[in-house]
Write a protein that holds these residues in place. Structure first.
Motif, PDB file in Angstrom:
ATOM      1  N   ARG A 255       0.835  -1.210   0.000  1.00 31.74           N
ATOM      2  CA  ARG A 255       0.000   0.000   0.000  1.00 31.74           C
ATOM      3  C   ARG A 255       0.868   1.259   0.000  1.00 31.74           C
ATOM      4  NH1 ARG A 255      -3.659  -3.308   2.898  1.00 31.74           N
ATOM      5  NH2 ARG A 255      -2.641  -2.915   4.897  1.00 31.74           N
ATOM      6  N   ASP A 256       1.976   1.218   0.741  1.00 29.05           N
ATOM      7  CA  ASP A 256       2.884   2.363   0.766  1.00 29.05           C
ATOM      8  C   ASP A 256       3.519   2.579  -0.615  1.00 29.05           C
ATOM      9  OD1 ASP A 256       4.303   4.497   2.179  1.00 29.05           O
ATOM     10  OD2 ASP A 256       6.083   3.240   1.921  1.00 29.05           O
ATOM     11  N   LEU A 257       3.901   1.507  -1.271  1.00 23.92           N
ATOM     12  CA  LEU A 257       4.454   1.629  -2.627  1.00 23.92           C
ATOM     13  C   LEU A 257       3.440   2.258  -3.574  1.00 23.92           C
ATOM     14  CD1 LEU A 257       6.302  -1.785  -3.133  1.00 23.92           C
ATOM     15  CD2 LEU A 257       7.336   0.461  -2.742  1.00 23.92           C
ATOM     16  N   ILE A 258       2.196   1.833  -3.463  1.00 20.61           N
ATOM     17  CA  ILE A 258       1.151   2.388  -4.322  1.00 20.61           C
ATOM     18  C   ILE A 258       0.958   3.877  -4.044  1.00 20.61           C
ATOM     19  CG2 ILE A 258      -1.343   2.336  -4.805  1.00 20.61           C
ATOM     20  CD1 ILE A 258      -1.121  -0.762  -4.320  1.00 20.61           C
ATOM     21  N   GLU A 259       0.929   4.258  -2.775  1.00 23.13           N
ATOM     22  CA  GLU A 259       0.762   5.674  -2.427  1.00 23.13           C
ATOM     23  C   GLU A 259       1.927   6.507  -2.951  1.00 23.13           C
ATOM     24  OE1 GLU A 259      -0.749   9.211  -1.124  1.00 23.13           O
ATOM     25  OE2 GLU A 259      -1.749   7.298  -1.439  1.00 23.13           O
ATOM     26  N   ARG A 260       3.138   6.006  -2.800  1.00 24.88           N
ATOM     27  CA  ARG A 260       4.308   6.722  -3.310  1.00 24.88           C
ATOM     28  C   ARG A 260       4.237   6.868  -4.831  1.00 24.88           C
ATOM     29  NH1 ARG A 260       9.363   6.123   0.243  1.00 24.88           N
ATOM     30  NH2 ARG A 260       8.501   5.451   2.234  1.00 24.88           N
ATOM     31  N   ASP A 261       3.751   5.831  -5.506  1.00 21.77           N
ATOM     32  CA  ASP A 261       3.618   5.898  -6.957  1.00 21.77           C
ATOM     33  C   ASP A 261       2.555   6.918  -7.355  1.00 21.77           C
ATOM     34  OD1 ASP A 261       4.299   4.963  -9.643  1.00 21.77           O
ATOM     35  OD2 ASP A 261       2.297   4.053  -9.639  1.00 21.77           O
ATOM     36  N   ARG A 262       1.470   6.996  -6.603  1.00 28.82           N
ATOM     37  CA  ARG A 262       0.433   7.990  -6.883  1.00 28.82           C
ATOM     38  C   ARG A 262       0.987   9.403  -6.750  1.00 28.82           C
ATOM     39  NH1 ARG A 262      -4.620   5.267  -3.700  1.00 28.82           N
ATOM     40  NH2 ARG A 262      -5.350   4.022  -5.446  1.00 28.82           N
ATOM     41  N   ILE A 263       1.754   9.636  -5.697  1.00 29.14           N
ATOM     42  CA  ILE A 263       2.354  10.957  -5.487  1.00 29.14           C
ATOM     43  C   ILE A 263       3.315  11.278  -6.622  1.00 29.14           C
ATOM     44  CG2 ILE A 263       3.937  12.251  -3.994  1.00 29.14           C
ATOM     45  CD1 ILE A 263       2.579  10.701  -1.621  1.00 29.14           C
ATOM     46  N   ARG A 264       4.163  10.315  -6.983  1.00 24.96           N
ATOM     47  CA  ARG A 264       5.121  10.503  -8.079  1.00 24.96           C
ATOM     48  C   ARG A 264       4.390  10.816  -9.386  1.00 24.96           C
ATOM     49  NH1 ARG A 264       6.596   6.853 -11.728  1.00 24.96           N
ATOM     50  NH2 ARG A 264       8.492   7.211 -12.892  1.00 24.96           N
ATOM     51  N   HIS A 265       3.328  10.071  -9.664  1.00 25.35           N
ATOM     52  CA  HIS A 265       2.556  10.279 -10.887  1.00 25.35           C
ATOM     53  C   HIS A 265       1.944  11.681 -10.907  1.00 25.35           C
ATOM     54  CE1 HIS A 265       0.110   9.288 -14.360  1.00 25.35           C
ATOM     55  NE2 HIS A 265      -0.933   9.760 -13.713  1.00 25.35           N
ATOM     56  N   ALA A 266       1.402  12.127  -9.784  1.00 28.27           N
ATOM     57  CA  ALA A 266       0.810  13.468  -9.707  1.00 28.27           C
ATOM     58  C   ALA A 266       1.867  14.537  -9.960  1.00 28.27           C
ATOM     59  CB  ALA A 266       0.148  13.678  -8.348  1.00 28.27           C
ATOM     60  N   LYS A 267       3.062  14.347  -9.420  1.00 22.30           N
ATOM     61  CA  LYS A 267       4.135  15.315  -9.640  1.00 22.30           C
ATOM     62  C   LYS A 267       4.544  15.349 -11.111  1.00 22.30           C
ATOM     63  CE  LYS A 267       6.138  15.279  -5.033  1.00 22.30           C
ATOM     64  NZ  LYS A 267       7.336  14.995  -4.233  1.00 22.30           N
ATOM     65  N   ILE A 268       4.636  14.187 -11.733  1.00 26.25           N
ATOM     66  CA  ILE A 268       4.998  14.124 -13.152  1.00 26.25           C
ATOM     67  C   ILE A 268       3.919  14.818 -13.992  1.00 26.25           C
ATOM     68  CG2 ILE A 268       5.259  12.566 -15.133  1.00 26.25           C
ATOM     69  CD1 ILE A 268       6.682  10.628 -13.159  1.00 26.25           C
ATOM     70  N   GLN A 269       2.653  14.557 -13.676  1.00 28.07           N
ATOM     71  CA  GLN A 269       1.560  15.186 -14.415  1.00 28.07           C
ATOM     72  C   GLN A 269       1.599  16.698 -14.250  1.00 28.07           C
ATOM     73  OE1 GLN A 269       0.948  12.449 -16.372  1.00 28.07           O
ATOM     74  NE2 GLN A 269      -1.053  13.390 -16.498  1.00 28.07           N
ATOM     75  N   ALA A 270       1.854  17.167 -13.032  1.00 27.87           N
ATOM     76  CA  ALA A 270       1.924  18.608 -12.790  1.00 27.87           C
ATOM     77  C   ALA A 270       3.084  19.220 -13.560  1.00 27.87           C
ATOM     78  CB  ALA A 270       2.057  18.888 -11.295  1.00 27.87           C
ATOM     79  N   MET A 271       4.221  18.546 -13.549  1.00 28.63           N
ATOM     80  CA  MET A 271       5.393  19.047 -14.265  1.00 28.63           C
ATOM     81  C   MET A 271       5.118  19.067 -15.771  1.00 28.63           C
ATOM     82  SD  MET A 271       8.319  20.267 -13.910  1.00 28.63           S
ATOM     83  CE  MET A 271      10.042  20.054 -13.726  1.00 28.63           C
ATOM     84  N   GLN A 272       4.479  18.015 -16.278  1.00 31.14           N
ATOM     85  CA  GLN A 272       4.154  17.987 -17.704  1.00 31.14           C
ATOM     86  C   GLN A 272       3.218  19.129 -18.053  1.00 31.14           C
ATOM     87  OE1 GLN A 272       5.428  15.779 -20.193  1.00 31.14           O
ATOM     88  NE2 GLN A 272       4.601  17.498 -21.345  1.00 31.14           N
ATOM     89  N   GLY A 273       2.265  19.432 -17.178  1.00 27.20           N
ATOM     90  CA  GLY A 273       1.362  20.553 -17.413  1.00 27.20           C
ATOM     91  C   GLY A 273       2.108  21.872 -17.492  1.00 27.20           C
ATOM     92  N   LEU A 274       3.101  22.042 -16.605  1.00 27.60           N
ATOM     93  CA  LEU A 274       3.897  23.273 -16.641  1.00 27.60           C
ATOM     94  C   LEU A 274       4.726  23.365 -17.917  1.00 27.60           C
ATOM     95  CD1 LEU A 274       5.068  23.339 -12.921  1.00 27.60           C
ATOM     96  CD2 LEU A 274       3.394  24.857 -14.001  1.00 27.60           C
ATOM     97  N   VAL A 275       5.295  22.249 -18.346  1.00 27.30           N
ATOM     98  CA  VAL A 275       6.076  22.243 -19.591  1.00 27.30           C
ATOM     99  C   VAL A 275       5.161  22.535 -20.773  1.00 27.30           C
ATOM    100  CG1 VAL A 275       7.428  20.799 -21.164  1.00 27.30           C
ATOM    101  CG2 VAL A 275       7.899  20.731 -18.705  1.00 27.30           C
ATOM    102  N   ASP A 276       4.000  21.877 -20.812  1.00 27.19           N
ATOM    103  CA  ASP A 276       3.043  22.118 -21.900  1.00 27.19           C
ATOM    104  C   ASP A 276       2.614  23.581 -21.935  1.00 27.19           C
ATOM    105  OD1 ASP A 276       3.206  19.428 -22.536  1.00 27.19           O
ATOM    106  OD2 ASP A 276       1.272  18.914 -21.612  1.00 27.19           O
ATOM    107  N   GLU A 277       2.364  24.143 -20.758  1.00 32.70           N
ATOM    108  CA  GLU A 277       1.970  25.550 -20.673  1.00 32.70           C
ATOM    109  C   GLU A 277       3.075  26.458 -21.209  1.00 32.70           C
ATOM    110  OE1 GLU A 277       1.475  28.660 -17.038  1.00 32.70           O
ATOM    111  OE2 GLU A 277       0.497  26.707 -16.769  1.00 32.70           O
ATOM    112  N   ALA A 278       4.300  26.153 -20.838  1.00 31.79           N
ATOM    113  CA  ALA A 278       5.430  26.963 -21.300  1.00 31.79           C
ATOM    114  C   ALA A 278       5.592  26.846 -22.812  1.00 31.79           C
ATOM    115  CB  ALA A 278       6.710  26.534 -20.592  1.00 31.79           C
ATOM    116  N   LEU A 279       5.463  25.641 -23.331  1.00 33.06           N
ATOM    117  CA  LEU A 279       5.597  25.446 -24.782  1.00 33.06           C
ATOM    118  C   LEU A 279       4.460  26.141 -25.540  1.00 33.06           C
ATOM    119  CD1 LEU A 279       6.695  21.703 -24.908  1.00 33.06           C
ATOM    120  CD2 LEU A 279       8.092  23.700 -25.488  1.00 33.06           C
TER     121      LEU A 279
END
Length: 82
Positions: A33-57
């Motif tokens: 369960r901890d691994l899954i939660e960490r993966d969810r957090i990581r995925h959210a950070k990647i999505q947020a970062m991708q949104g910022l890159v897309d916005e900049a582009l």
């Protein structure tokens, strides 16, 4: 709580059980369960970062190259606590 059966290799099973015994987990399920939660957090950070890159582009700001855009996105992500 739902139950899910997952097949693991012997090496993976041993790893999960060892981590559960030696770390802060009460059971192997807690570790998973901890691994899954960490993966969810990581995925959210990647999505947020991708949104910022897309916005900049999408801004069409031609005075910055890709590496500069990534640095700007990283700085904005850091300011947002990502």
């Amino acid at each position: 709580m739902a139950t899910m059966n997952v097949s693991l290799s012997k090496a993976d099973e041993d790893w999960v059980e060892e981590r559960a015994r030696t770390d802060r987990y009460d059971t192997p399920a807690d570790y998973v369960r901890d691994l899954i939660e960490r993966d969810r957090i990581r995925h959210a950070k990647i999505q947020a970062m991708q949104g910022l890159v897309d916005e900049a582009l999408a801004s069409g700001d031609s005075e910055h190259g890709m590496s500069e855009i990534l640095e700007i996105a990283r700085a904005r992500a850091s300011a947002l606590g990502l």
